[in-house]
Design a protein around this motif. Structure first.
Motif, PDB file in Angstrom:
ATOM      1  N   PRO A 108      75.880  74.446  50.181  1.00 16.87           N
ATOM      2  CA  PRO A 108      76.716  75.185  50.961  1.00 16.87           C
ATOM      3  C   PRO A 108      76.975  74.296  52.411  1.00 16.87           C
ATOM      4  O   PRO A 108      77.975  74.849  53.008  1.00 16.87           O
ATOM      5  CB  PRO A 108      75.915  76.477  51.328  1.00 16.87           C
ATOM      6  N   HIS A 109      76.229  73.256  52.751  1.00 11.85           N
ATOM      7  CA  HIS A 109      76.699  72.783  53.904  1.00 11.85           C
ATOM      8  C   HIS A 109      77.173  71.338  53.734  1.00 11.85           C
ATOM      9  O   HIS A 109      77.372  70.361  54.748  1.00 11.85           O
ATOM     10  CB  HIS A 109      75.107  72.520  54.918  1.00 11.85           C
ATOM     11  N   ALA A 110      77.775  70.963  52.662  1.00 10.79           N
ATOM     12  CA  ALA A 110      78.066  69.669  52.200  1.00 10.79           C
ATOM     13  C   ALA A 110      79.614  69.594  52.573  1.00 10.79           C
ATOM     14  O   ALA A 110      80.244  70.653  52.432  1.00 10.79           O
ATOM     15  CB  ALA A 110      78.079  69.537  50.831  1.00 10.79           C
ATOM     16  N   ASP A 111      80.027  68.409  52.984  1.00  7.20           N
ATOM     17  CA  ASP A 111      81.382  68.337  53.286  1.00  7.20           C
ATOM     18  C   ASP A 111      82.095  67.895  52.211  1.00  7.20           C
ATOM     19  O   ASP A 111      81.743  67.886  51.138  1.00  7.20           O
ATOM     20  CB  ASP A 111      81.563  67.178  54.354  1.00  7.20           C
ATOM     21  N   ALA A 112      83.517  68.066  52.461  1.00 13.74           N
ATOM     22  CA  ALA A 112      84.405  67.853  51.260  1.00 13.74           C
ATOM     23  C   ALA A 112      84.312  66.385  50.377  1.00 13.74           C
ATOM     24  O   ALA A 112      84.572  66.451  49.386  1.00 13.74           O
ATOM     25  CB  ALA A 112      85.795  68.148  51.711  1.00 13.74           C
ATOM     26  N   ALA A 113      84.144  65.530  51.320  1.00 11.94           N
ATOM     27  CA  ALA A 113      84.164  64.205  50.721  1.00 11.94           C
ATOM     28  C   ALA A 113      82.908  64.014  49.815  1.00 11.94           C
ATOM     29  O   ALA A 113      83.025  63.182  48.615  1.00 11.94           O
ATOM     30  CB  ALA A 113      83.951  63.024  52.001  1.00 11.94           C
ATOM     31  N   LEU A 114      81.637  64.544  50.066  1.00 11.03           N
ATOM     32  CA  LEU A 114      80.364  64.531  49.319  1.00 11.03           C
ATOM     33  C   LEU A 114      80.609  65.239  48.110  1.00 11.03           C
ATOM     34  O   LEU A 114      80.425  64.813  47.111  1.00 11.03           O
ATOM     35  CB  LEU A 114      79.226  65.042  49.913  1.00 11.03           C
ATOM     36  N   LEU A 115      81.407  66.561  48.188  1.00  7.73           N
ATOM     37  CA  LEU A 115      81.634  67.413  47.052  1.00  7.73           C
ATOM     38  C   LEU A 115      82.668  66.653  45.892  1.00  7.73           C
ATOM     39  O   LEU A 115      82.453  66.764  44.701  1.00  7.73           O
ATOM     40  CB  LEU A 115      82.286  68.650  47.381  1.00  7.73           C
ATOM     41  N   GLU A 116      83.352  65.878  46.627  1.00  6.72           N
ATOM     42  CA  GLU A 116      84.440  65.160  45.732  1.00  6.72           C
ATOM     43  C   GLU A 116      83.672  64.204  44.770  1.00  6.72           C
ATOM     44  O   GLU A 116      83.738  63.789  43.687  1.00  6.72           O
ATOM     45  CB  GLU A 116      85.643  64.519  46.491  1.00  6.72           C
ATOM     46  N   THR A 117      82.647  63.481  45.812  1.00  9.07           N
ATOM     47  CA  THR A 117      81.853  62.489  44.940  1.00  9.07           C
ATOM     48  C   THR A 117      81.102  63.184  44.058  1.00  9.07           C
ATOM     49  O   THR A 117      81.004  62.589  42.839  1.00  9.07           O
ATOM     50  CB  THR A 117      80.929  61.671  45.937  1.00  9.07           C
ATOM     51  N   LEU A 118      80.515  64.174  44.355  1.00  4.90           N
ATOM     52  CA  LEU A 118      79.588  64.919  43.199  1.00  4.90           C
ATOM     53  C   LEU A 118      80.315  65.295  41.913  1.00  4.90           C
ATOM     54  O   LEU A 118      79.901  65.402  40.942  1.00  4.90           O
ATOM     55  CB  LEU A 118      79.015  65.976  43.782  1.00  4.90           C
ATOM     56  N   ALA A 119      81.583  65.991  41.959  1.00  7.66           N
ATOM     57  CA  ALA A 119      82.581  66.337  41.218  1.00  7.66           C
ATOM     58  C   ALA A 119      82.737  65.535  40.148  1.00  7.66           C
ATOM     59  O   ALA A 119      83.035  65.575  38.934  1.00  7.66           O
ATOM     60  CB  ALA A 119      83.632  66.830  41.672  1.00  7.66           C
ATOM     61  N   ARG A 120      82.734  63.922  40.495  1.00  6.08           N
ATOM     62  CA  ARG A 120      82.899  62.833  39.393  1.00  6.08           C
ATOM     63  C   ARG A 120      81.637  62.318  38.621  1.00  6.08           C
ATOM     64  O   ARG A 120      81.730  61.512  38.143  1.00  6.08           O
ATOM     65  CB  ARG A 120      83.909  61.950  39.951  1.00  6.08           C
ATOM     66  N   ARG A 121      80.488  62.727  39.156  1.00 11.63           N
ATOM     67  CA  ARG A 121      79.082  62.294  38.819  1.00 11.63           C
ATOM     68  C   ARG A 121      78.685  63.475  37.637  1.00 11.63           C
ATOM     69  O   ARG A 121      78.816  64.569  37.937  1.00 11.63           O
ATOM     70  CB  ARG A 121      78.349  61.909  39.846  1.00 11.63           C
ATOM     71  N   PRO A 122      77.559  62.666  37.001  1.00 11.28           N
ATOM     72  CA  PRO A 122      76.722  63.660  36.002  1.00 11.28           C
ATOM     73  C   PRO A 122      75.867  64.575  36.937  1.00 11.28           C
ATOM     74  O   PRO A 122      75.739  64.300  38.079  1.00 11.28           O
ATOM     75  CB  PRO A 122      76.127  62.510  35.326  1.00 11.28           C
ATOM     76  N   GLY A 123      75.142  65.169  36.203  1.00 10.70           N
ATOM     77  CA  GLY A 123      74.396  66.329  36.801  1.00 10.70           C
ATOM     78  C   GLY A 123      73.045  65.648  37.484  1.00 10.70           C
ATOM     79  O   GLY A 123      72.593  64.736  36.661  1.00 10.70           O
ATOM     80  N   GLY A 124      72.380  65.967  38.501  1.00  8.84           N
ATOM     81  CA  GLY A 124      71.345  65.589  38.917  1.00  8.84           C
ATOM     82  C   GLY A 124      71.206  65.618  40.533  1.00  8.84           C
ATOM     83  O   GLY A 124      71.950  66.287  41.170  1.00  8.84           O
ATOM     84  N   LEU A 125      70.305  64.937  40.879  1.00  5.36           N
ATOM     85  CA  LEU A 125      70.208  64.867  42.387  1.00  5.36           C
ATOM     86  C   LEU A 125      70.616  63.596  43.052  1.00  5.36           C
ATOM     87  O   LEU A 125      70.323  62.264  42.936  1.00  5.36           O
ATOM     88  CB  LEU A 125      68.472  64.710  42.764  1.00  5.36           C
ATOM     89  N   TYR A 126      71.604  63.790  43.784  1.00  5.94           N
ATOM     90  CA  TYR A 126      72.396  62.710  44.723  1.00  5.94           C
ATOM     91  C   TYR A 126      71.449  62.417  45.989  1.00  5.94           C
ATOM     92  O   TYR A 126      71.456  63.576  46.930  1.00  5.94           O
ATOM     93  CB  TYR A 126      73.653  63.299  45.118  1.00  5.94           C
TER      94      TYR A 126
END
Length: 365
Positions: free
Chosen positions: A291-309
């Motif tokens: 809930p506190h992540a910024d847009a850039a981080l979410l964009e990065t996670l959206a293109r990665r596999p599942g897991g802990l970043y």
């Protein structure tokens, strides 16, 4: 009094009614607003029933899948309870081993004629050096109450000029603290939250019930406060592996019916029955999980596999910023599984994708 108290959702509802009926210079409405605010501030935000016996201690806590008392997809039960696990980790730190809704299933005392401590549960606890009587269970649940009625429409002079239909939605939440070894419900925390129909919802798809989420987070914190003096880790934890994490939940949420598993399909022009593309849905679930992540981080996670970043890590740690922990001991990497690695009896095998894309094995901690 804080926004976590459970009081603010009701106040925001009243504010919306006043705002839409008359200007603030109307003395009668102003007096009504002040009276309601004063009454709300005097109210008790939660009801607490019972207390954890002094003789009971816990080294492990399981948060069960959320119990919706109305129809919701199964993945919603998982993601809301996982959100409560994250609340517990933030509040208690290394005070106990935490398990989430997809890891251990413990039946309520009396269900199925047993105490819920199956062989699998006992074996898992034993692998961390925890006895069965050192386990506590948090069972979150809620019901939804809907009240229909009519609302008066008032002009600038304070006279009634008409009526409109209204619908008030209230969530009644509960968190039970169970001690399966003794078949006891040792603590219960209750609370209510009224939906604010006038709230500005930035992304309804990410959290379809923000008042419920806030309520259950607050109830979980209250339950943990009642349990805090009874928590004791099985051993001293090793140094921190990461200081800031984000979670991509693809490997945990059962979303196969509406989200492609193949990462190469993310940009495909696929559409769901609701008219949303899989990438949009993926971003919504990321926003709920972080809930506190910024847009850039979410964009990065959206293109990665599942897991802990890993967003940040201590100097000299085995993990570095930009790493993505894919699995821990062959299972999906979750915030609580990485936290448990610091309290494990034996090292944990991890698969980590580095920023370059290379996947390497690591032994943690």
């Amino acid at each position: 009094m804080t926004q976590d108290s459970g009081f603010w959702p009701n106040v925001r509802l009243v504010w919306g009614v006043v705002k839409h009926t008359a200007p603030f210079h109307c003395p009668r409405l102003m007096l009504l607003m002040v009276a309601i605010l004063a009454a709300a501030c005097r109210s008790t935000p939660f009801q607490v029933r019972g207390a954890v016996p002094e003789s009971l201690g816990a080294s492990a806590v399981v948060v069960q899948p959320f119990g919706f008392q109305w129809a919701e997809p199964d993945w919603r039960s998982v993601e809301l309870s996982q959100r409560l696990v994250n609340v517990a980790l933030a509040q208690t730190g290394d005070a106990a081993l935490f398990f989430g809704p997809t890891e251990l299933q413990v039946a309520r005392p009396g269900e199925d004629g047993g105490n819920g401590l199956t062989r699998a549960v006992v074996a898992t606890l034993a692998s961390y050096g925890v006895r069965p009587d050192g386990l506590m269970v948090l069972r979150p649940s809620a019901e939804k109450r809907i009240q229909s009625g009519e609302r008066e429409l008032i002009d600038t002079e304070g006279y009634t000029v008409g009526q409109s239909a209204t619908e008030v939605v209230m969530y009644v939440g509960r968190v039970e603290v169970l001690h399966p070894a003794t078949h006891e419900v040792v603590l219960e925390v209750f609370g209510e939250a009224t939906v604010n129909p006038y709230a500005d919802i930035l992304d309804e798809g990410a959290d379809p019930a923000p008042e419920l989420t806030s309520l259950m987070e607050a109830l979980t914190r209250e339950a943990l406060r009642g349990l805090s003096s009874h928590l004791k880790p099985p051993r001293a934890p090793s140094p921190a592996l990461a200081t800031s994490l984000a979670w991509a939940p693809w490997d945990v949420l059962d979303m196969a019916a509406w989200m492609p598993k193949d990462m190469t399909d993310l940009e495909a022009p696929l559409r769901t029955e609701a008219g949303q593309d899989p990438r949009s849905l993926r971003m919504q679930r990321l926003r709920f999980a972080n809930p506190h992540a910024d847009a850039a981080l979410l964009e990065t996670l959206a293109r990665r596999p599942g897991g802990l970043y890993v967003r940040a890590a201590p100097e000299g740690a085995k993990l570095s910023a930009g790493d993505l922990v894919l699995t821990l001991d062959g299972r999906p990497a979750l915030p609580q599984t990485l936290a448990r690695a610091r309290l494990a009896l034996v090292p944990v095998e991890a698969r980590v994708q580095q920023p370059s894309g290379r996947i390497v094995p690591l032994v943690l901690p």
